[in-house]
Write a protein that holds these residues in place. Structure first.
Motif, PDB file in Angstrom:
ATOM      1  N   SER A  43      -8.166   6.168  19.472  1.00 49.42           N
ATOM      2  CA  SER A  43      -9.021   6.795  20.477  1.00 49.42           C
ATOM      3  C   SER A  43      -9.542   5.805  21.512  1.00 49.42           C
ATOM      4  O   SER A  43     -10.022   6.221  22.568  1.00 49.42           O
ATOM      5  CB  SER A  43     -10.219   7.475  19.796  1.00 49.42           C
ATOM      6  N   ILE A  73     -10.969  12.966  18.362  1.00 52.26           N
ATOM      7  CA  ILE A  73     -10.621  11.837  19.217  1.00 52.26           C
ATOM      8  C   ILE A  73     -11.815  11.382  20.043  1.00 52.26           C
ATOM      9  O   ILE A  73     -11.990  10.192  20.305  1.00 52.26           O
ATOM     10  CB  ILE A  73      -9.415  12.197  20.104  1.00 52.26           C
ATOM     11  N   VAL A  94      -7.485   9.289  12.785  1.00 53.06           N
ATOM     12  CA  VAL A  94      -7.804   8.774  14.110  1.00 53.06           C
ATOM     13  C   VAL A  94      -8.574   7.470  13.931  1.00 53.06           C
ATOM     14  O   VAL A  94      -9.603   7.444  13.255  1.00 53.06           O
ATOM     15  CB  VAL A  94      -8.640   9.776  14.928  1.00 53.06           C
TER      16      VAL A  94
END
Length: 558
Positions: free
Chosen positions: A77, A265, A429
């Motif tokens: 991210s 994200i 993530v």
């Protein structure tokens, strides 16, 4: 065909390479993948792809292959690029800031060490390092790290002279997908055959290189030109997006913002930036059908690239390489606002003038070079873009575009897929802060690069907390510096001023990215001491890597 196996077992990555060790998150595990074989490494770079274009990054564009890689791998991210095509490529190849690699701006010589527009001699590329380590090294796609792009030019900074055993692709920064300028095979010009389409040709040659590697470990660099303008795609791909963009840019931005939060994200509560200054409400655009068509073609290009990547992944699998392949996908900068439909009829009437734009399509049809309302895009006789309004969508939820160093210009989607590494939780993530130069980490075996310069700012996240490492940017006078959660950013006065009136031009802004990733709450007046300390840190960094004031460089283009 099933693309990915259920993954089990890991004892990989002997110390022949830490070059891409940013993906390993355990505290220095043994990196032995196979006692007899180091990992294959596949770098896939998109061109001008925005942060939220992919399906697995909240977008509506169909990218099933990359989505599957993300489900079996990890998304990042807070992975950064260097804001523009050639600076990012220089960083990727050398593990250094672009100025240290000689390409602080574009591929022209401004007479300063950091701005020679040619990859710096004596700075090893990842291909040179891995070739010395016994890898078969191959590249398919866009090079764009030298101004010597003609067949009779000096070749010292061409791919085969910078570590690649095999090369197929283009030397300049952009060109037709049907008849690209500067197309080469190794050191010789290549002529497109009938039915040529560059995205497919890049994949075809990448697959051929996989098969050529035989028993050697493989380093494969795949540099697509999609979705960089010109907007070229097959009619059936374009038609598959009929109706999708009729809702307009405002609705698509809102949907992507919501999806990014759902995907984890960006944090819940992250504000969506206001509509770009160059944009208008969708309902007020007088050419909505044509505008929707522009984005259809762009989306088709991304989907065609995804399909091409799928063929590369299938080849890795059929050649028993996928499970031992460290595969990285990312973009070189944010979505591009470049185009001709800016602000005046007078500017619209001026065609793009560029040596990479052919005078006609392969069938002899005269080229329409520019962005003309009502002009159908996608075919070989057009050379248009999707413009700043859709670029604002590509960079959701951030501000600004390619060339700026606000998050919209430098935040890249990044997917890491490496089946043998169990520290990667499938579908996860990572919020670790990383940079494109980290794709060549500093901890390379001394025996491999003993004769090379080894100092580099790239870091292995195995060994340091990259969030504590300061990062700097400078491009066309746009400046930024990040230290942990804090970021300062300054936009160069006069940058696109007719398009982007901005009351803070030239002023330093301060943001807490942990609370305000979209850079909406400027804290420079609330924390003046922190601002000043970070400005000083930026200035020290800029002096060290060779940044020159942009106002001093603008007149030095050759």
């Amino acid at each position: 065909m099933k693309l990915f196996h259920t993954l089990s077992g890991t004892k990989f990555l002997r110390p022949v390479l830490f070059a891409l060790s940013l993906v390993f998150q355990a505290p220095c595990p043994s990196l032995h993948a196979d006692e007899d074989r180091p990992p294959d490494i596949v770098l896939i770079l998109a061109d001008d792809l925005g942060f939220s274009d992919l399906g697995c990054y909240g977008g509506e564009i169909r990218t099933p292959v990359l989505d599957e890689l993300a489900r079996n791998g990890q998304r990042y991210s807070q992975f950064y690029n260097a804001a523009r095509c050639c600076p990012s490529r220089a960083s990727l190849l050398t593990g250094r800031y672009p100025h240290e690699a000689g390409i602080g701006h574009m591929t022209y010589d401004a007479g300063e060490p950091g701005y020679r527009g040619d990859l710096r001699k004596g700075t090893p590329t990842i291909a040179e390092i891995l070739k010395e380590a016994g890898y078969f090294t191959a590249m398919s796609g866009k090079w764009h790290v030298t101004y010597n792009v003609h067949s009779d030019s000096p070749k010292d900074n061409w791919p085969c002279q910078r570590g690649f055993d095999q090369f197929f692709g283009t030397l300049p920064g952009h060109g037709s997908f049907y008849d690209p300028a500067g197309l080469m095979r190794n050191n010789e010009p290549a002529k497109p055959e009938e039915g040529f389409f560059y995205t497919d040709a890049i994949a075809d040659n990448a697959i051929g290189f996989i098969e050529q590697a035989d028993d050697q470990p493989l380093f494969l660099y795949v540099a697509f030109t999609a979705p960089h303008y010109p907007l070229h795609a097959r009619e059936e791909s374009i038609e598959s997006y009929n109706g999708v963009y009729d809702v307009g840019w405002d609705a698509i931005r809102k949907m992507r913002h919501e999806n990014l939060i759902k995907e984890g994200i960006i944090p819940g509560g992250t504000a969506l930036t206001p509509r770009d200054p160059a944009s208008i409400p969708w309902e007020e655009d007088p050419h909505r059908d044509w505008q929707a068509h522009r984005m259809q073609v762009y989306a088709a290009m991304v989907t065609e690239m995804d399909t091409a990547i799928g063929r590369i992944v299938e080849s890795l699998q059929s050649n028993d390489r996928l499970e031992n392949s460290l595969l990285v996908f990312l973009s070189d900068n944010g979505g591009s606002n470049e185009g001709h439909l800016y602000n005046t009829i007078e500017r619209m009437k001026k065609p793009w003038v560029s040596p990479v734009i052919p005078e006609s399509a392969p069938d002899g049809t005269p080229m329409r070079a520019g962005d003309w309302p009502g002009e159908p895009l996608g075919g070989p006789a057009t050379y248009g873009s999707y413009g700043p309004r859709w670029a604002n969508v590509s960079n959701t939820p951030f501000r600004r575009h390619k060339s700026w160093v606000h998050e919209g210009g430098i935040a890249t989607p990044c997917i890491i897929h490496f089946p043998r590494n169990k520290t990667i939780q499938p579908g996860s993530v990572s919020h670790r802060v990383s940079h494109i130069m980290d794709l060549l980490a500093s901890a390379t075996p001394s025996g491999v690069i003993a004769n090379h310069q080894t100092h580099t700012d790239s870091r292995s996240v195995l060994r340091v907390n990259s969030s504590d490492r300061p990062l700097g940017w400078e491009h066309e006078g746009n400046r930024a510096f990040r230290m942990g959660k804090w970021k300062i950013v300054s936009e160069f006065p006069g940058t696109w001023t007719t398009m982007y009136p901005y009351e803070k031009e030239g002023r330093w802004e301060l943001y807490n990215l942990r609370k305000d990733r979209t850079e909406l709450n400027d804290l420079s007046e609330i924390h003046p001491d922190r601002l000043q300390s970070m400005i000083s840190a930026y200035e020290d960094w800029a002096e060290r890597i060779g940044v020159i004031e942009w106002s001093e460089l603008e007149g030095k283009k050759e």
